[in-house]
Design a protein around this motif. Structure first.
Motif, PDB file in Angstrom:
ATOM      1  N   GLN A 109     -11.635 -40.678 -62.640  1.00  0.00           N
ATOM      2  CA  GLN A 109     -10.667 -41.764 -62.815  1.00  0.00           C
ATOM      3  C   GLN A 109     -10.392 -42.019 -64.285  1.00  0.00           C
ATOM      4  O   GLN A 109      -9.249 -42.240 -64.686  1.00  0.00           O
ATOM      5  CB  GLN A 109     -11.196 -43.035 -62.134  1.00  0.00           C
ATOM      6  CG  GLN A 109     -11.243 -42.934 -60.612  1.00  0.00           C
ATOM      7  CD  GLN A 109     -11.925 -44.117 -59.968  1.00  0.00           C
ATOM      8  OE1 GLN A 109     -12.950 -44.611 -60.471  1.00  0.00           O
ATOM      9  NE2 GLN A 109     -11.387 -44.580 -58.848  1.00  0.00           N
ATOM     10  N   ILE A 110     -11.452 -41.991 -65.092  1.00  0.00           N
ATOM     11  CA  ILE A 110     -11.296 -42.186 -66.536  1.00  0.00           C
ATOM     12  C   ILE A 110     -10.432 -41.080 -67.137  1.00  0.00           C
ATOM     13  O   ILE A 110      -9.648 -41.317 -68.059  1.00  0.00           O
ATOM     14  CB  ILE A 110     -12.679 -42.229 -67.228  1.00  0.00           C
ATOM     15  CG1 ILE A 110     -13.446 -43.479 -66.796  1.00  0.00           C
ATOM     16  CG2 ILE A 110     -12.541 -42.182 -68.742  1.00  0.00           C
ATOM     17  CD1 ILE A 110     -14.889 -43.533 -67.283  1.00  0.00           C
ATOM     18  N   ALA A 111     -10.560 -39.876 -66.584  1.00  0.00           N
ATOM     19  CA  ALA A 111      -9.773 -38.741 -67.080  1.00  0.00           C
ATOM     20  C   ALA A 111      -8.300 -38.844 -66.687  1.00  0.00           C
ATOM     21  O   ALA A 111      -7.483 -38.047 -67.152  1.00  0.00           O
ATOM     22  CB  ALA A 111     -10.358 -37.437 -66.545  1.00  0.00           C
ATOM     23  N   GLY A 112      -7.967 -39.829 -65.834  1.00  0.00           N
ATOM     24  CA  GLY A 112      -6.561 -40.055 -65.494  1.00  0.00           C
ATOM     25  C   GLY A 112      -6.110 -39.490 -64.166  1.00  0.00           C
ATOM     26  O   GLY A 112      -4.911 -39.491 -63.867  1.00  0.00           O
ATOM     27  N   LEU A 113      -7.047 -39.022 -63.340  1.00  0.00           N
ATOM     28  CA  LEU A 113      -6.671 -38.491 -62.031  1.00  0.00           C
ATOM     29  C   LEU A 113      -6.121 -39.613 -61.163  1.00  0.00           C
ATOM     30  O   LEU A 113      -6.698 -40.697 -61.096  1.00  0.00           O
ATOM     31  CB  LEU A 113      -7.887 -37.849 -61.359  1.00  0.00           C
ATOM     32  CG  LEU A 113      -7.605 -36.818 -60.266  1.00  0.00           C
ATOM     33  CD1 LEU A 113      -6.862 -35.616 -60.824  1.00  0.00           C
ATOM     34  CD2 LEU A 113      -8.908 -36.355 -59.611  1.00  0.00           C
ATOM     35  N   GLN A 114      -4.991 -39.362 -60.503  1.00  0.00           N
ATOM     36  CA  GLN A 114      -4.311 -40.375 -59.697  1.00  0.00           C
ATOM     37  C   GLN A 114      -5.093 -40.686 -58.420  1.00  0.00           C
ATOM     38  O   GLN A 114      -5.819 -39.829 -57.896  1.00  0.00           O
ATOM     39  CB  GLN A 114      -2.905 -39.907 -59.337  1.00  0.00           C
ATOM     40  CG  GLN A 114      -1.977 -39.748 -60.536  1.00  0.00           C
ATOM     41  CD  GLN A 114      -1.797 -41.051 -61.288  1.00  0.00           C
ATOM     42  OE1 GLN A 114      -1.444 -42.079 -60.721  1.00  0.00           O
ATOM     43  NE2 GLN A 114      -2.057 -41.020 -62.597  1.00  0.00           N
ATOM     44  N   PRO A 115      -4.948 -41.926 -57.910  1.00  0.00           N
ATOM     45  CA  PRO A 115      -5.674 -42.342 -56.696  1.00  0.00           C
ATOM     46  C   PRO A 115      -5.520 -41.386 -55.518  1.00  0.00           C
ATOM     47  O   PRO A 115      -6.491 -41.093 -54.822  1.00  0.00           O
ATOM     48  CB  PRO A 115      -5.061 -43.711 -56.376  1.00  0.00           C
ATOM     49  CG  PRO A 115      -4.643 -44.237 -57.705  1.00  0.00           C
ATOM     50  CD  PRO A 115      -4.155 -43.037 -58.464  1.00  0.00           C
ATOM     51  N   GLN A 116      -4.310 -40.890 -55.310  1.00  0.00           N
ATOM     52  CA  GLN A 116      -4.081 -39.983 -54.185  1.00  0.00           C
ATOM     53  C   GLN A 116      -4.895 -38.690 -54.347  1.00  0.00           C
ATOM     54  O   GLN A 116      -5.447 -38.161 -53.376  1.00  0.00           O
ATOM     55  CB  GLN A 116      -2.590 -39.650 -54.071  1.00  0.00           C
ATOM     56  CG  GLN A 116      -2.242 -38.882 -52.811  1.00  0.00           C
ATOM     57  CD  GLN A 116      -0.735 -38.788 -52.600  1.00  0.00           C
ATOM     58  OE1 GLN A 116       0.051 -39.374 -53.337  1.00  0.00           O
ATOM     59  NE2 GLN A 116      -0.329 -38.037 -51.593  1.00  0.00           N
TER      60      GLN A 116
END
Length: 308
Positions: free
Chosen positions: A63-70
């Motif tokens: 999540q910190i790396a920017g991966l989207q919720p989906q």
């Protein structure tokens, strides 16, 4: 049991189950990243040492790396499948992903194609040569049968019958879809041009849709055909992809009241009806209103009886 050994065994388990190349690639990529994180960041070597805290930390760094919720939800599902297998093989007592919270995925309503959009895309191609005829037939089949990209690319000529098409779908599950008279008319002309093309090029292939060289369409080639159709038809503000045609087929079928959601689920090859039901959320208010009126008990009663 060493983590690396268990992952290797799981890979062969998945191969034996007959997962597609794309699915295997996704599993291999994600599980390799998980293994690297657990071994290098958490100093874990054995599968028994993995805890819910380790997996929460792994998800958090994604999540910190920017991966989207989906994408996070899809990743959690894939990793959970691995740990569930570990439980079934008695390498673990409990799945450490069971208590890992999934992020909430914002609901996005896909702006789909209209019948006018699809008609323009089909008619943007002609019958002047094989590639033009192929593209017209391909777009028409996507719109009229709701096939997945992999299904139409791998479609065999012998499986296209007079009124039906046998599909080898996701997970190697077979199902039958039906050819409408409108689609059949396009396919007859396509097949006539294709047969001449094969004869002139001396091509021997079992695929229904071929490249100029007589080989199976690649993933990129299929997308290029669809992008070209969208460009020629001047479609703007909508995602031009195979799935948008699948979405169009589902929504039109449901909104026109031509099929119930259970039958549609079988036609689309969904293993879970909840997947099919998601198409209902993208129907416009007008489509829902028309569907409600057409299914109204009093309206249907009133067609044969005078109501006061």
């Amino acid at each position: 049991m060493e983590l690396e050994d268990v992952l290797e065994e799981y890979r062969y388990h998945c191969l034996a189950k007959g997962f597609t190349e794309k699915t295997m690639r996704n599993k291999r990529q994600e599980l390799t990243q998980m293994k690297t994180y657990l071994m290098e960041k958490r100093a874990i070597r054995d599968i028994e040492s993995v805890t819910v805290h380790d997996m929460r930390a792994y998800i958090r760094q994604k999540q910190i790396a920017g991966l989207q919720p989906q994408s996070i939800v899809a990743m959690i599902k894939l990793i959970s499948a691995f740990f569930n297998w570990c439980v079934s093989e008695e390498y673990l007592i409990e799945n450490p992903m069971n208590k890992v919270e999934k992020p909430k995925v914002p609901k996005k309503v896909l702006k789909g194609f209209t019948p006018e959009d699809v008609n323009k895309m089909i008619n943007s191609f002609t019958y002047k040569n094989y590639i033009e005829a192929r593209n017209k037939a391909l777009i028409a089949m996507l719109a009229d049968c709701g096939l997945r990209a992999m299904e139409i690319r791998g479609l065999l000529s012998k499986n296209v019958k007079e009124t039906t098409i046998l599909i080898n779908g996701k997970g190697n599950k077979e199902r039958t879809v039906f050819i409408s008279p409108v689609l059949k008319k396009i396919l007859i002309r396509y097949e006539r041009i294709k047969n001449q093309f094969i004869k002139e090029k001396n091509i021997n292939s079992d695929r229904y849709f071929l490249t100029y060289l007589g080989t199976e369409l690649s993933h990129v080639a299929l997308y290029n055909v669809i992008k070209e159709a969208g460009y020629r038809a001047d479609i703007e503000g909508k995602r031009i992809s195979p799935h948008t045609f699948r979405h169009f087929y589902a929504v039109q079928t449901l909104s026109e009241g031509q099929m119930d959601v259970y039958s549609l689920s079988r036609i689309l090859g969904h293993s879970d009806i909840a997947t099919t039901q998601r198409y209902l959320t993208s129907m416009t208010d007008t489509q829902l209103l028309e569907k409600a009126i057409s299914s109204s008990p009093l309206m249907n009663y009133g067609r044969g009886n005078a109501l006061m």
